[in-house]
Design a protein around this motif. Structure first.
Motif, PDB file in Angstrom:
ATOM      1  N   ILE A  39       0.810  -1.075   0.136  1.00 61.27           N
ATOM      2  CA  ILE A  39       0.004  -0.012  -0.014  1.00 61.27           C
ATOM      3  C   ILE A  39       0.938   1.018   0.019  1.00 61.27           C
ATOM      4  O   ILE A  39       1.720   1.294   0.501  1.00 61.27           O
ATOM      5  N   GLY A  82       9.377  -0.212   9.986  1.00 59.31           N
ATOM      6  CA  GLY A  82       8.079  -0.552   9.636  1.00 59.31           C
ATOM      7  C   GLY A  82       7.574   0.204   8.437  1.00 59.31           C
ATOM      8  O   GLY A  82       6.424   0.075   8.199  1.00 59.31           O
ATOM      9  N   GLY A  84       8.627  -0.611   5.287  1.00 57.11           N
ATOM     10  CA  GLY A  84       8.674  -1.658   3.999  1.00 57.11           C
ATOM     11  C   GLY A  84      10.081  -1.691   3.644  1.00 57.11           C
ATOM     12  O   GLY A  84      10.096  -2.255   2.411  1.00 57.11           O
ATOM     13  N   LYS A  85      10.962  -1.394   4.255  1.00 51.57           N
ATOM     14  CA  LYS A  85      12.613  -1.402   3.711  1.00 51.57           C
ATOM     15  C   LYS A  85      13.017  -2.864   3.367  1.00 51.57           C
ATOM     16  O   LYS A  85      13.279  -3.231   2.349  1.00 51.57           O
ATOM     17  N   THR A  86      12.819  -3.747   4.312  1.00 51.51           N
ATOM     18  CA  THR A  86      12.920  -5.102   4.076  1.00 51.51           C
ATOM     19  C   THR A  86      12.361  -5.751   3.082  1.00 51.51           C
ATOM     20  O   THR A  86      12.723  -6.692   2.276  1.00 51.51           O
ATOM     21  N   THR A  87      10.971  -5.613   3.030  1.00 51.56           N
ATOM     22  CA  THR A  87      10.013  -6.183   2.256  1.00 51.56           C
ATOM     23  C   THR A  87      10.402  -5.661   0.781  1.00 51.56           C
ATOM     24  O   THR A  87      10.441  -6.434  -0.175  1.00 51.56           O
ATOM     25  N   TYR A 209       3.984   6.113   6.699  1.00 54.79           N
ATOM     26  CA  TYR A 209       2.634   6.125   6.198  1.00 54.79           C
ATOM     27  C   TYR A 209       1.738   7.004   6.908  1.00 54.79           C
ATOM     28  O   TYR A 209       1.742   7.450   8.027  1.00 54.79           O
ATOM     29  N   ARG A 254       4.553  -2.100  11.053  1.00 53.28           N
ATOM     30  CA  ARG A 254       4.823  -3.016  11.986  1.00 53.28           C
ATOM     31  C   ARG A 254       4.158  -3.129  13.345  1.00 53.28           C
ATOM     32  O   ARG A 254       3.604  -3.987  13.992  1.00 53.28           O
ATOM     33  N   ARG A 257       0.831  -4.570  12.617  1.00 53.81           N
ATOM     34  CA  ARG A 257       0.791  -5.907  12.651  1.00 53.81           C
ATOM     35  C   ARG A 257       0.820  -6.315  13.974  1.00 53.81           C
ATOM     36  O   ARG A 257       0.031  -7.482  14.254  1.00 53.81           O
TER      37      ARG A 257
HETATM   38  N1  LIG Z   1       3.198  -0.713   1.963  1.00 53.54           N
HETATM   39  C1  LIG Z   1       2.996  -1.918   2.708  1.00 53.54           C
HETATM   40  N2  LIG Z   1       1.864  -2.580   2.632  1.00 53.54           N
HETATM   41  C2  LIG Z   1       1.500  -3.500   3.347  1.00 53.54           C
HETATM   42  N3  LIG Z   1       2.230  -4.201   4.202  1.00 53.54           N
HETATM   43  C3  LIG Z   1       3.189  -3.448   4.356  1.00 53.54           C
HETATM   44  C4  LIG Z   1       3.917  -2.310   3.883  1.00 53.54           C
HETATM   45  N4  LIG Z   1       4.962  -1.890   4.344  1.00 53.54           N
HETATM   46  C5  LIG Z   1       5.222  -2.895   5.227  1.00 53.54           C
HETATM   47  N5  LIG Z   1       4.395  -3.661   5.417  1.00 53.54           N
HETATM   48  C6  LIG Z   1       4.590  -4.891   6.524  1.00 53.54           C
HETATM   49  O1  LIG Z   1       4.896  -4.283   7.649  1.00 53.54           O
HETATM   50  C7  LIG Z   1       5.830  -5.124   8.370  1.00 53.54           C
HETATM   51  C8  LIG Z   1       7.143  -4.288   8.419  1.00 53.54           C
HETATM   52  O2  LIG Z   1       7.698  -4.073   7.079  1.00 53.54           O
HETATM   53  P1  LIG Z   1       9.284  -4.031   7.017  1.00 53.54           P
HETATM   54  O3  LIG Z   1       9.654  -4.271   5.680  1.00 53.54           O
HETATM   55  O4  LIG Z   1       9.929  -5.256   7.848  1.00 53.54           O
HETATM   56  O5  LIG Z   1       9.807  -2.779   7.415  1.00 53.54           O
HETATM   57  P2  LIG Z   1      11.335  -1.976   7.902  1.00 53.54           P
HETATM   58  O6  LIG Z   1      12.368  -2.907   7.135  1.00 53.54           O
HETATM   59  O7  LIG Z   1      11.244  -0.779   7.100  1.00 53.54           O
HETATM   60  O8  LIG Z   1      11.339  -1.945   9.373  1.00 53.54           O
HETATM   61  C9  LIG Z   1       5.908  -6.217   7.544  1.00 53.54           C
HETATM   62  O9  LIG Z   1       4.972  -7.252   7.764  1.00 53.54           O
HETATM   63  C10 LIG Z   1       5.447  -5.877   5.923  1.00 53.54           C
HETATM   64  O10 LIG Z   1       4.799  -7.054   5.237  1.00 53.54           O
END
Ligand SMILES: Nc1ncnc2c1ncn2[C@@H]1O[C@H](COP(=O)(O)OP(=O)(O)O)[C@@H](O)[C@H]1O
Ligand SMILES: [Mg+2]
Length: 314
Positions: A39, A82, A84-87, A209, A254, A257
């Motif tokens: 999103i 949280g 979305g960097k890792t994702t 966000y 996060r 979640r």
């Molecule tokens: N844009 C998004 N839409 C849906 N879920 C997201 C989004 N960004 C992050 N998430 C979810 O939030 C959680 C944290 O994301 P993550 O990639 O670990 O963040 P970061 O690495 O920046 O700390 C994960 O479970 C991910 O799937």
């Protein structure tokens, strides 16, 4: 039949169809997934589309024998926990693989402790072991700035930094390094370590966000688990988000979640203690207002996510 192997004797194509390449490489599919599964993040998605376009053109040029130099693909992802960097790094690994820039396309995610040893002589083998695992894919270094401790002259982090810099230069055709963390700390880190700045060509910023995006993220996460918010719960979740944001250790998606994990726990407990008679699928999958409002956040208390999940410890 003989097979010609020398470069010169190969017939070079005289034209390329970029749109066809885009579909055939699987890049289109990765970008569609990125769009659908995540999103918001418009600026991030835009940067990734641009990177994909650049690489597709680069590949097409190479196939036509135009002057070619492997582009530098190391990146930095800066933003709060949280966001979305890792994702996105995982998606990026898939993208680079489909475009043929890395052999395997896997992601190895590490922090300082995976690279730096506690004792003399331990750091180099540790760092090299991680690099070996990551070769052919993406090495994701979370909170990369903790590698560098300017106050401590004898810090072993420096040893890891030197090995990383060397490999980022010499093996850039087979390993992509992504460094991630808070924007301000990353900036300081790059200022103090110009070697990294000059080797990293792509800096991507991950914004926080909005409340509305977090609500959509909540609904998407629940949907993926076959749960949903009823109308009153949706309103409660909205309030939750604006309250939670003002608290310490807020970690964007996060925190959402984690809040939903707790809400499902409360729902299960509510059903278990109050239900008389059989429950239908709707009852089993609806999160109610009370499952959200029972959070301490509504009593002015803290709903602190476990620090290990916020990336804020250390
Ligand atoms: N844009 C998004 N839409 C849906 N879920 C997201 C989004 N960004 C992050 N998430 C979810 O939030 C959680 C944290 O994301 P993550 O990639 O670990 O963040 P970061 O690495 O920046 O700390 C994960 O479970 C991910 O799937
Ligand atoms: Mg992360």
């Amino acid at each position: 039949m003989t097979t010609e192997t020398s470069e010169e004797s190969k017939e070079l194509p005289t034209s390329v169809d970029l749109a066809a390449e885009y579909e055939a490489s699987g890049v289109a599919e990765v970008l569609r997934e990125l769009d659908e599964e995540l999103i918001g993040l418009e600026p991030v998605k835009q940067r990734i589309r641009e990177t994909a376009a650049l690489l597709l053109v680069d590949r097409a040029r190479k196939s036509m024998g135009l002057s070619h130099e492997t582009p530098t693909l190391h990146m930095s992802f800066s933003g709060n926990p949280g966001t979305g960097k890792t994702t996105v790094a995982l998606k990026m690994a898939g993208l680079l693989h489909r475009l043929g820039y890395v052999r395997k396309g896997h992601l190895v995610s590490v922090t300082r402790d995976d690279l730096v040893g506690q004792y003399i002589g331990h750091t180099a083998p540790k760092t090299k072991e991680v690099l070996k695992k990551a070769m052919g894919g993406v090495l994701f270094i979370d909170e990369a700035y903790y590698l560098y401790k300017p106050d401590n002259e004898r810090d072993y982090g420096q040893e890891a930094i030197e090995i990383l810099l060397q490999v980022m230069e010499n093996n850039r055709d087979d390993l992509v390094v992504i460094m991630a963390g808070y924007a301000d700390k990353m900036d300081k880190f790059f200022s103090a370590n110009p070697g990294f700045r000059s080797r990293i060509a792509h800096h991507i910023e991950f914004p926080d966000y909005s409340d509305e995006e977090l609500l959509r993220i909540a609904e998407q996460m629940l949907d993926g688990q076959n749960y949903h918010l009823d109308e009153a719960a949706r309103a409660a979740m909205k309030e939750y988000i604006s309250l939670r944001r003002q608290q310490p250790h807020f970690a964007n998606a996060r925190s959402i979640r984690n809040a939903l994990d707790r809400a499902r726990l409360r729902q299960a407990n509510r059903l278990f203690t109050s239900a008389r008679g059989p429950l239908d699928a709707e009852q089993l999958s609806a999160i109610g207002e009370e499952d959200i409002r029972a959070s301490r956040v509504f009593q002015g208390g803290l709903d602190v996510d476990r620090p290990m999940h916020t990336g804020e410890q250390k």
